[in-house]
Design an enzyme around this catalytic site. Structure first.
Site, PDB file in Angstrom:
ATOM      1  N   GLN A 159       0.996  -1.192  -0.128  1.00  0.00           N
ATOM      2  CA  GLN A 159      -0.078  -0.073  -0.117  1.00  0.00           C
ATOM      3  C   GLN A 159       0.678   1.260  -0.060  1.00  0.00           C
ATOM      4  O   GLN A 159       1.114   1.831   1.204  1.00  0.00           O
ATOM      5  CB  GLN A 159      -0.788  -0.043   1.215  1.00  0.00           C
ATOM      6  CG  GLN A 159      -2.064  -0.682   1.301  1.00  0.00           C
ATOM      7  CD  GLN A 159      -3.108   0.401   0.727  1.00  0.00           C
ATOM      8  OE1 GLN A 159      -3.041   0.548  -0.718  1.00  0.00           O
ATOM      9  NE2 GLN A 159      -4.069   0.556   1.396  1.00  0.00           N
ATOM     10  N   PRO A 298      -9.594   0.410  -2.090  1.00  0.00           N
ATOM     11  CA  PRO A 298      -8.642  -0.425  -2.860  1.00  0.00           C
ATOM     12  C   PRO A 298      -8.381   0.197  -3.952  1.00  0.00           C
ATOM     13  O   PRO A 298      -8.755  -0.264  -5.214  1.00  0.00           O
ATOM     14  CB  PRO A 298      -9.399  -1.819  -2.842  1.00  0.00           C
ATOM     15  CG  PRO A 298     -10.953  -1.399  -2.664  1.00  0.00           C
ATOM     16  CD  PRO A 298     -11.039  -0.127  -1.743  1.00  0.00           C
TER      17      PRO A 298
ATOM     18  N   SER B 100      -4.663  -7.267  -4.008  1.00  0.00           N
ATOM     19  CA  SER B 100      -4.141  -6.184  -3.878  1.00  0.00           C
ATOM     20  C   SER B 100      -4.522  -5.086  -4.613  1.00  0.00           C
ATOM     21  O   SER B 100      -5.211  -5.128  -5.289  1.00  0.00           O
ATOM     22  CB  SER B 100      -2.430  -6.546  -4.352  1.00  0.00           C
ATOM     23  OG  SER B 100      -1.531  -5.337  -3.758  1.00  0.00           O
ATOM     24  N   CYS B 101      -4.446  -3.828  -4.022  1.00  0.00           N
ATOM     25  CA  CYS B 101      -5.063  -2.645  -4.667  1.00  0.00           C
ATOM     26  C   CYS B 101      -4.674  -2.066  -5.731  1.00  0.00           C
ATOM     27  O   CYS B 101      -5.486  -1.653  -6.688  1.00  0.00           O
ATOM     28  CB  CYS B 101      -5.149  -1.453  -3.421  1.00  0.00           C
ATOM     29  SG  CYS B 101      -5.271  -2.085  -2.080  1.00  0.00           S
ATOM     30  N   ILE B 102      -3.400  -2.250  -6.120  1.00  0.00           N
ATOM     31  CA  ILE B 102      -2.859  -1.211  -7.264  1.00  0.00           C
ATOM     32  C   ILE B 102      -3.091  -2.220  -8.453  1.00  0.00           C
ATOM     33  O   ILE B 102      -3.106  -3.211  -8.455  1.00  0.00           O
ATOM     34  CB  ILE B 102      -1.271  -0.832  -6.967  1.00  0.00           C
ATOM     35  CG1 ILE B 102      -0.407  -2.119  -6.563  1.00  0.00           C
ATOM     36  CG2 ILE B 102      -1.263   0.200  -5.808  1.00  0.00           C
ATOM     37  CD1 ILE B 102       0.833  -1.784  -6.399  1.00  0.00           C
TER      38      ILE B 102
END
Lengths: 421, 102
Positions: A159, A298, B100-102
């Site tokens: 992140q 997200p 996962s975010c990206i």
């Protein structure tokens, strides 16, 4: 008496919101105030170019106030605590401010102190970050005289702010040492907690290919636990070690300490605020909204994301004021150029549901750009973005890009599999 | 796709993650763990239960959140589920693969 809308943080997201709301709200009824610790606005995407001498430090610094409308009050102070139940802010100066609507836009910062050994003897000697003005400037000095050796680029967390910047740094480093005629003296490793160079399959494939082409080794699934300053190795939680002569760290990123003090952070302890990923309303307080790197949604922590969010949030705040449902929904849209070195760049465009795909990205007047492909036009676009940032983005002007991601030009293949981690 | 484990056949995706986490049973967990050569101890179960509870609450999970849970720390989490602790423990717990975010 006027009602108060307060924005904490006059960075990219906060400044955009101040400009947009100032145009859209009835300023006879609403007083907009924006608070920050100081009056220095950094062009953060430019930090990447400083270590390689492509940008000079002066290219990335301006004041915050020059991008704020006159009707908006700029306050130099620090919020110590948000008291959501009381709708008030406690400031460092001792003042207490009441708000009717609050927008938190305090962003994310690197927190090297979270990792044992990272910010110790070797900090700014053989270990550098490039996510701060100071780190980028000091690294430029270091690289000038560096004689070569093992260069390790390591991401401490997944992140992070601008998730493509570490890749860009790596490609630019390869080009920099090639141009200096010393690439054969530098061994470059890209050490990441992800399973590959990027998260999503198609982009990972393209970027892993570029890494291979440039003879950069990707070390995946490496989750940083500590740095041994004496042995000059980074150590993972499962006790793998990677030695370095020069470590470029992307430390753990955290939200503002004030979020922790206010008890409104997410349970991972990283001080990002639980936020509705569609409406951008805080999950705890109805009159508190969150934008940009500050949220826990997200989506990428990136300027383009903040820009698209600002469009949505402006609408939703107007709906909130008029007691209407928050109908505007953010789709997770991100749009990022990825510098790949030697005057080329790639472009990715994606959202919550659609991974970065190859194809063309339509841009009115300028013409289509290639997606997931390194081209000169994309590089020109990346450099032009600095002008766009200062002259259009911050002041909340319309950009020729749709707020919601569009499938126009994208090539969608069958057999789409679930995303990689 | 279906993955048959012991005498149950439950719908999974191609990577073996359960499609519906409410169908999960402890026996399913034990069998999946066995594929990773993991013998489940009380500590493993505590973590698996915590993961399932968070899934039910709709919380997006990360290794750091598990490390902050008060049940375990990241180092132990890696020792208990070697390789990719969150990916493997999620599969055993019958919850979707963390994204996962990206």
């Amino acid at each position: 008496m006027k009602k108060n809308l307060i924005i904490i943080g006059a960075g990219t997201a906060g400044t955009m919101m101040a400009n947009k709301l100032n145009r859209r709200l009835d300023t006879g009824q609403w007083q907009i105030t924006i608070i920050d610790r100081d009056n220095t606005h950094y062009y953060q995407p430019g930090f990447l170019f400083i270590p390689f001498g492509i940008y000079q430090p002066k290219d990335v610094v301006k004041t915050r106030t020059e991008f704020l409308p006159e009707d908006v009050t700029f306050l130099t102070d620090e919020v110590e605590q948000i008291e959501g139940e009381l709708n008030q802010l406690r400031l460092k100066s001792g003042d207490v401010l009441d708000y009717d609507i609050l927008i938190i836009a305090t962003g994310a910062e690197i927190a090297p102190q979270e990792t044992p050994g990272l910010k110790e003897e070797l900090w700014y000697k053989d270990i550098f970050d490039f996510y701060t003005y100071e780190g980028a400037v000091k690294l430029a000095q270091k690289l000038k005289d560096w004689k070569g050796g093992r260069l390790v680029i390591n991401l401490a967390e997944t992140q992070i702010k601008c998730p493509v910047a570490p890749l860009e740094f790596t490609f630019l480093a390869d080009a920099y040492f090639t141009d200096k005629g010393m690439r054969h003296l530098v061994d470059i490793k890209y050490v990441t907690p992800l399973s590959g160079a990027f998260t999503k399959p198609k982009a990972t494939q393209m970027l892993n290919g570029l890494m291979e082409e440039k003879e950069i080794e990707v070390v995946p699934d490496f989750y940083l636990a500590s740095v041994d300053n004496e042995k000059k190795v980074i150590v993972s939680y499962d006790e793998k070690e990677v030695p370095f002569d020069l470590l470029i760290t992307i430390p753990v990123n955290k939200g503002d300490m004030m979020i922790e003090k206010s008890g409104i952070g997410d349970e991972d302890g990283l001080n990002f605020v639980p936020t509705d990923k569609f409406s951008l309303q805080s999950k705890k307080f109805k009159n508190v909204f969150v934008i940009g790197d500050t949220t826990n949604i997200p989506a990428s922590k990136a300027g383009s994301v903040a820009h698209f969010e600002a469009e949505i949030l402006t609408e939703n705040i107007q709906s909130f004021i008029n007691n209407k449902p928050l109908k505007a929904t953010f789709d997770g849209h991100a749009n990022c150029f990825i510098e790949t070195g030697h005057g080329k760049a790639a472009l990715i465009d994606f959202n919550y549901d659609t991974e970065p795909l190859p194809g063309k990205f339509p841009l009115p007047a300028i013409g289509p750009m290639d997606l997931l492909k390194a081209t000169r036009a994309n590089h020109v676009g990346k450099l032009a973005f600095k002008w766009v940032y200062w002259h259009m983005l911050l002041t909340g002007k319309k950009l020729p890009v749709t707020t919601h991601m569009s499938m126009t030009g994208k090539i969608k293949e069958e057999n789409k599999e679930t995303s990689l981690v | 796709m279906e993955t048959a484990i012991t005498n149950q056949a439950l719908a999974t995706n191609t990577e073996g993650y359960l499609l519906d986490y409410t169908q999960w049973t402890p026996d399913w967990g034990i069998e999946v763990a066995r594929m990773y050569v993991i013998e489940l101890t009380d500590k493993h179960w505590e973590i698996l239960e915590w993961l399932r509870q968070k899934q039910a609450e709709g919380v997006a999970l990360s290794i750091r959140k598990v490390g902050n849970s008060g049940i375990t720390d990241i180092k132990q989490f890696y020792r208990l589920f070697p390789g990719g602790p969150l990916k493997i423990s999620s599969k055993i717990a019958g919850i979707p693969k963390p994204v996962s975010c990206i």
